[in-house]
Design a protein around this motif. Structure first.
Motif, PDB file in Angstrom:
ATOM      1  N   LYS A 157      10.723   6.904 -14.680  1.00 43.91           N
ATOM      2  CA  LYS A 157       9.388   7.269 -15.506  1.00 43.91           C
ATOM      3  C   LYS A 157       8.577   7.942 -15.002  1.00 43.91           C
ATOM      4  O   LYS A 157       7.785   8.192 -13.980  1.00 43.91           O
ATOM      5  CB  LYS A 157       9.446   6.766 -16.167  1.00 43.91           C
ATOM      6  N   ASP A 158       8.539   9.592 -14.774  1.00 42.66           N
ATOM      7  CA  ASP A 158       7.435  10.623 -14.172  1.00 42.66           C
ATOM      8  C   ASP A 158       7.747  10.550 -12.930  1.00 42.66           C
ATOM      9  O   ASP A 158       6.968  10.324 -12.272  1.00 42.66           O
ATOM     10  CB  ASP A 158       5.825  10.284 -14.689  1.00 42.66           C
ATOM     11  N   GLY A 159       9.713  10.835 -12.165  1.00 41.95           N
ATOM     12  CA  GLY A 159       9.279  10.894 -11.352  1.00 41.95           C
ATOM     13  C   GLY A 159       9.471   9.539 -10.496  1.00 41.95           C
ATOM     14  O   GLY A 159       9.281   8.958  -9.299  1.00 41.95           O
ATOM     15  N   LYS A 160       8.626   8.043 -11.211  1.00 46.52           N
ATOM     16  CA  LYS A 160       7.703   7.111  -9.597  1.00 46.52           C
ATOM     17  C   LYS A 160       9.331   5.767 -10.615  1.00 46.52           C
ATOM     18  O   LYS A 160      10.020   6.217 -12.034  1.00 46.52           O
ATOM     19  CB  LYS A 160       6.910   5.970 -10.363  1.00 46.52           C
ATOM     20  N   GLU A 161      10.261   4.990  -9.716  1.00 48.17           N
ATOM     21  CA  GLU A 161      11.013   3.748 -10.072  1.00 48.17           C
ATOM     22  C   GLU A 161       9.861   3.359 -10.872  1.00 48.17           C
ATOM     23  O   GLU A 161       9.059   3.176  -9.905  1.00 48.17           O
ATOM     24  CB  GLU A 161      11.943   3.661  -9.264  1.00 48.17           C
ATOM     25  N   ASP A 206       5.320  -0.747 -12.318  1.00 48.20           N
ATOM     26  CA  ASP A 206       6.305   0.168 -11.102  1.00 48.20           C
ATOM     27  C   ASP A 206       6.734  -1.194 -10.089  1.00 48.20           C
ATOM     28  O   ASP A 206       6.898  -2.338 -10.195  1.00 48.20           O
ATOM     29  CB  ASP A 206       4.568   0.114 -10.190  1.00 48.20           C
ATOM     30  N   LEU A 207       8.193  -0.599  -9.795  1.00 42.22           N
ATOM     31  CA  LEU A 207       9.192  -1.570  -9.468  1.00 42.22           C
ATOM     32  C   LEU A 207       8.510  -1.993  -8.242  1.00 42.22           C
ATOM     33  O   LEU A 207       9.197  -2.816  -8.114  1.00 42.22           O
ATOM     34  CB  LEU A 207      10.181  -0.398  -8.883  1.00 42.22           C
ATOM     35  N   LYS A 208       8.181  -1.187  -7.071  1.00 45.44           N
ATOM     36  CA  LYS A 208       7.119  -2.046  -5.625  1.00 45.44           C
ATOM     37  C   LYS A 208       6.751  -3.111  -6.325  1.00 45.44           C
ATOM     38  O   LYS A 208       6.432  -3.596  -4.584  1.00 45.44           O
ATOM     39  CB  LYS A 208       6.609  -0.898  -5.092  1.00 45.44           C
ATOM     40  N   CYS A 209       6.519  -3.446  -7.551  1.00 47.62           N
ATOM     41  CA  CYS A 209       5.492  -4.545  -7.726  1.00 47.62           C
ATOM     42  C   CYS A 209       6.598  -5.583  -6.411  1.00 47.62           C
ATOM     43  O   CYS A 209       5.750  -7.071  -6.671  1.00 47.62           O
ATOM     44  CB  CYS A 209       5.438  -5.044  -8.855  1.00 47.62           C
ATOM     45  N   ASN A 218      -4.586  -5.182  -4.066  1.00 47.45           N
ATOM     46  CA  ASN A 218      -3.495  -4.975  -4.226  1.00 47.45           C
ATOM     47  C   ASN A 218      -3.406  -4.178  -3.336  1.00 47.45           C
ATOM     48  O   ASN A 218      -3.433  -2.999  -2.805  1.00 47.45           O
ATOM     49  CB  ASN A 218      -2.364  -5.382  -4.985  1.00 47.45           C
ATOM     50  N   PRO A 219      -1.871  -3.928  -2.603  1.00 46.77           N
ATOM     51  CA  PRO A 219      -1.121  -2.704  -2.439  1.00 46.77           C
ATOM     52  C   PRO A 219      -0.865  -1.328  -3.248  1.00 46.77           C
ATOM     53  O   PRO A 219      -0.975  -0.476  -2.748  1.00 46.77           O
ATOM     54  CB  PRO A 219      -0.293  -2.862  -1.453  1.00 46.77           C
ATOM     55  N   ASN A 220      -1.203  -1.698  -4.458  1.00 47.35           N
ATOM     56  CA  ASN A 220      -1.163  -1.289  -5.159  1.00 47.35           C
ATOM     57  C   ASN A 220      -2.597  -0.223  -5.388  1.00 47.35           C
ATOM     58  O   ASN A 220      -2.821   0.375  -6.245  1.00 47.35           O
ATOM     59  CB  ASN A 220      -0.706  -0.980  -6.420  1.00 47.35           C
ATOM     60  N   GLY A 221      -3.792  -1.084  -5.291  1.00 47.29           N
ATOM     61  CA  GLY A 221      -4.783  -0.943  -5.549  1.00 47.29           C
ATOM     62  C   GLY A 221      -5.006  -0.797  -6.909  1.00 47.29           C
ATOM     63  O   GLY A 221      -6.321  -0.126  -7.860  1.00 47.29           O
TER      64      GLY A 221
END
Length: 134
Positions: free
Chosen positions: A29-33, A47-50, A90-93
């Motif tokens: 979605k919007d270029g993000k996994e 966010d998939l990186k979670c 967290n790593p996502n900020g």
């Protein structure tokens, strides 16, 4: 049969207390996994990186951590997976939930997917569930 975790063949999951069914699948979605989470007629997006970020945090934590699920509008209990999923540290900020107004419930819907993928163990009590990395 199509690979599991796609829109055509989503992961079929149950909330940690095993009381409600929902589905998840990977998408872009919007270029993000992202992970699409379908709960009844509601769609939440994470966010998939979670998945890798949460597993790394749990490994560093080294013990069981309370899930502490809460809606976006409610404060998350400190020291819980939910609080971490929205923390600026967290790593996502910040929020892993991407759909404004529906960014919460990280501690409800992400842990069962991690358990299904073999990334974590989750307890399945009526309340107060916890998780830890595998």
């Amino acid at each position: 049969m199509a690979a599991e975790g796609t829109k055509e063949n989503p992961w079929k999951l149950k909330t940690p207390p095993l009381t409600s069914d929902y589905e998840m699948y990977k998408d872009v979605k919007d270029g993000k996994e992202v992970i699409m989470c379908i709960v009844g007629k509601t769609t939440l997006i994470y966010d998939l990186k979670c998945l890798t970020d949460l597993q790394a945090m749990l490994k560093a934590h080294g013990d069981w951590m309370e899930l502490g699920s809460a809606d976006e509008q409610k404060p998350a209990k400190e020291g819980t997976v939910e609080a971490w999923g929205r923390s600026e540290n967290n790593p996502n900020g910040g929020w892993y939930g991407l759909k404004k107004g529906l960014r919460g419930r990280f501690g409800m819907y992400i842990p069962p997917l991690m358990e299904k993928l073999g990334l974590a163990e989750v307890t399945h009590d009526a309340r107060g569930n916890k998780m830890r990395a595998t």
